[in-house]
Design an enzyme around this catalytic site. Sequence first.
Site, PDB file in Angstrom:
ATOM      1  N   GLU A  47      -8.005   2.139  -3.694  1.00 38.89           N
ATOM      2  CA  GLU A  47      -8.522   2.040  -2.328  1.00 38.89           C
ATOM      3  C   GLU A  47      -9.491   3.185  -2.068  1.00 38.89           C
ATOM      4  OE1 GLU A  47      -5.862   1.188   0.788  1.00 38.89           O
ATOM      5  OE2 GLU A  47      -4.802  -0.369  -0.311  1.00 38.89           O
ATOM      6  N   ASN A  54      -4.625   5.180  -2.337  1.00 36.11           N
ATOM      7  CA  ASN A  54      -5.859   5.728  -1.770  1.00 36.11           C
ATOM      8  C   ASN A  54      -6.389   6.867  -2.624  1.00 36.11           C
ATOM      9  OD1 ASN A  54      -6.207   4.482   1.150  1.00 36.11           O
ATOM     10  ND2 ASN A  54      -4.028   4.860   0.849  1.00 36.11           N
ATOM     11  N   GLU A  65       0.856  -1.189   0.000  1.00 38.15           N
ATOM     12  CA  GLU A  65       0.000   0.000   0.000  1.00 38.15           C
ATOM     13  C   GLU A  65       0.888   1.234   0.000  1.00 38.15           C
ATOM     14  OE1 GLU A  65      -3.568   2.316   2.461  1.00 38.15           O
ATOM     15  OE2 GLU A  65      -2.721   0.453   3.273  1.00 38.15           O
ATOM     16  N   ASP A 106     -11.818   0.364   1.789  1.00 39.30           N
ATOM     17  CA  ASP A 106     -10.935   0.632   2.931  1.00 39.30           C
ATOM     18  C   ASP A 106     -11.734   0.922   4.199  1.00 39.30           C
ATOM     19  OD1 ASP A 106      -8.519   0.885   4.158  1.00 39.30           O
ATOM     20  OD2 ASP A 106      -7.994   2.812   3.265  1.00 39.30           O
ATOM     21  N   GLU A 134      -6.311  -4.880   8.456  1.00 37.30           N
ATOM     22  CA  GLU A 134      -5.352  -3.801   8.679  1.00 37.30           C
ATOM     23  C   GLU A 134      -4.964  -3.725  10.156  1.00 37.30           C
ATOM     24  OE1 GLU A 134      -6.205  -0.216   5.815  1.00 37.30           O
ATOM     25  OE2 GLU A 134      -8.056  -0.714   6.861  1.00 37.30           O
TER      26      GLU A 134
END
Length: 498
Positions: A354, A322, A263, A385, A442
Site C-alpha cells: 500500500e 503500508n 489491512e 492508498d 475506505e
Amino acid sequence: MLTGPPALAFIPAFSLAAFWFGGEGALLVVAALIPALYLLSGGLHTALGQVPLGRHAHNGFLSRSMMEDACEDVFDVSVTNGLNSCIHVIEIEDFIELVDRFGAAAGDTVIQRMGERIAGVMRDGDIIGHIGDARFAVCVSPVMHLSLESCIQLAGRIQAAAEEPNSIDGTVIYADVCIGFCQHTRAPDNRATGWLEAACIALRRAQANGPSSIRAYSAQMHQERKTRRALHEDVVTALDSGEIAPWFQPQICTDTGRISGFEALARWTHPVRGVIGPAEFLPAVEAANLLERLAEIMMYHSFRALKQWDSAGVEVPQVGVNFAGSELSNPRLVEKIKWDLDRFELTPDRLAVEVLETVVASAPDDMITRNINALGALGCRIDLDDFGTGNASIASIRRFSVSRIKIDRSFVMKADRDPEQQRMISAILTMAERLQVETLAEGVETVGEHVLLAQLGCDHVQGFGIARPMPFDQTLAWIAAHNAKLQDVPQIMQGRRK
C-alpha cells in the site's frame, strides 16, 4: 540607583524639602521637574514593560536569544504590576517549497515584508523578534486589560496583514501563516522561562490543524507534550518488546460478501495508556529513525498471520501493508521482501504493497519508482492508498502497475445521502474500470454506504461499518462469524469483475 515605579515614592519627600527650603515656588518647580525627568529617562518604558532594547537582528528584529530575554523582562513587569501581556508566534507555511519554487531572493523578500507588515499592526512599544527562518514572535507590551478575545482579534489582524499577496518582479506570491499565542497568565508553571516556548507549542497545534489556523495555548497542550516526550523515550523498548504490532481490518468483496483481504494497521498496546493509534506514536518512531524497523515488524507479523490463517483452513487471499516513502527508498527493500516471502513459503500475490497517492505523485524516476515497479514485477499487488487526496496522474497509475486504488474516506462519507459524493465516486469507478484497475472504498461506516458502493460497482469495501481493526487472536472468531452469515445469502452480480 532605584528606578521604575518605586522611584515615584520619593516625589513627596523631595517636594516637602523644596517647600521647606525654597518656599512655594520651589515646590512647584520640583513637583513638575522630577516626573518630567523620570519620563524622559525611560521610566515610562520600564513601567509598561517596554524593554529598552533596539531591534538588533540582521533584518531589524530581535534574535531569538534577545527575544527570550525581552519576554522574561515583560513577564516580570506584568506580574509585579498586575498587568497583562501575550506572545504571538507567527510562521509561514511551506516556506521551503516557496523558496524552491521562487528562489532564495524571493523568500528573503517575503520574510522582510512580512516582518514589516507585522510591525505595522503592532504598537511602537510592542517587541518583535525574528526567531526562525520563517518565524516571528510578537510580545505585547503590558497593559491593564487583555482578554482572550482581544488576543484572538490581534492574531487575526496579524494574519490578515501577513497573508497579503507579495508582488516580486512581476510575480504574485501568496503565503499562508499559522499563529499560536500564549497569555502570560497561562504560561507553564506560571514562569517566564516557558512562556515563549508555550506560544511555539500552540503554533505547532495550529499547523497540525491546517493552513491559516490560529490556536491559543492551554494546559492540555503542555500535558500532551509531556506525554509525547514520554512516548519518544518508550518507543524503542516498545518495538523490541512486541508492544507495537499490527492489528487487522477486514476487506470485503461487494459481489460475494466474502473476505478479500486484511489491512495491517500498527497499534501500540501501552502498559499504562492502553491502545495507542499510529497518529500519536509514528512521529516518535520517525524521530528515532525507526520507521524501517517498524516496517520489518509489520511485515513479519503480517506474513505470520497469513500462515496461521492458512493453517486454520480459512481463506484470506492477501494482507495489505503500508509503506512510507522513506521505506520505499531503501535499496534493499525488494531483497528483504523476497527473503521474508520465502521464509514463510508465501507467494508474492499474498502481499499488497500500500503506497500513499502523495508518494506516487511526487516520486521521480529514482529508487522509490524502481522499488515499486520491482515489487509489481515480483508479483506483489500494488494498492494506491488515499486516492483522491493527492495529485497522482493516470500516467502514474499505469507507470507503477497499480492493481487497485483505495478511494479515500472523504469521498465515501455520507455518500448514500449526498448526490455530489455519488458523482465523484462514480467518476473514479468509471476511470478505474477503463484502466482495468480494481477499487476499494475506505471508511465505510453505514449499511447505506455499503449498499450504494456495491450498486455503483466498487469492488471492495473496508471500514468500521464492516469491522474495526482487531488483534490477530480475534480475527479467527470474526472470520468464522462472518462466513456463517454468508451461508444462506445468495451471491449477486456474478458476471462482474472481482
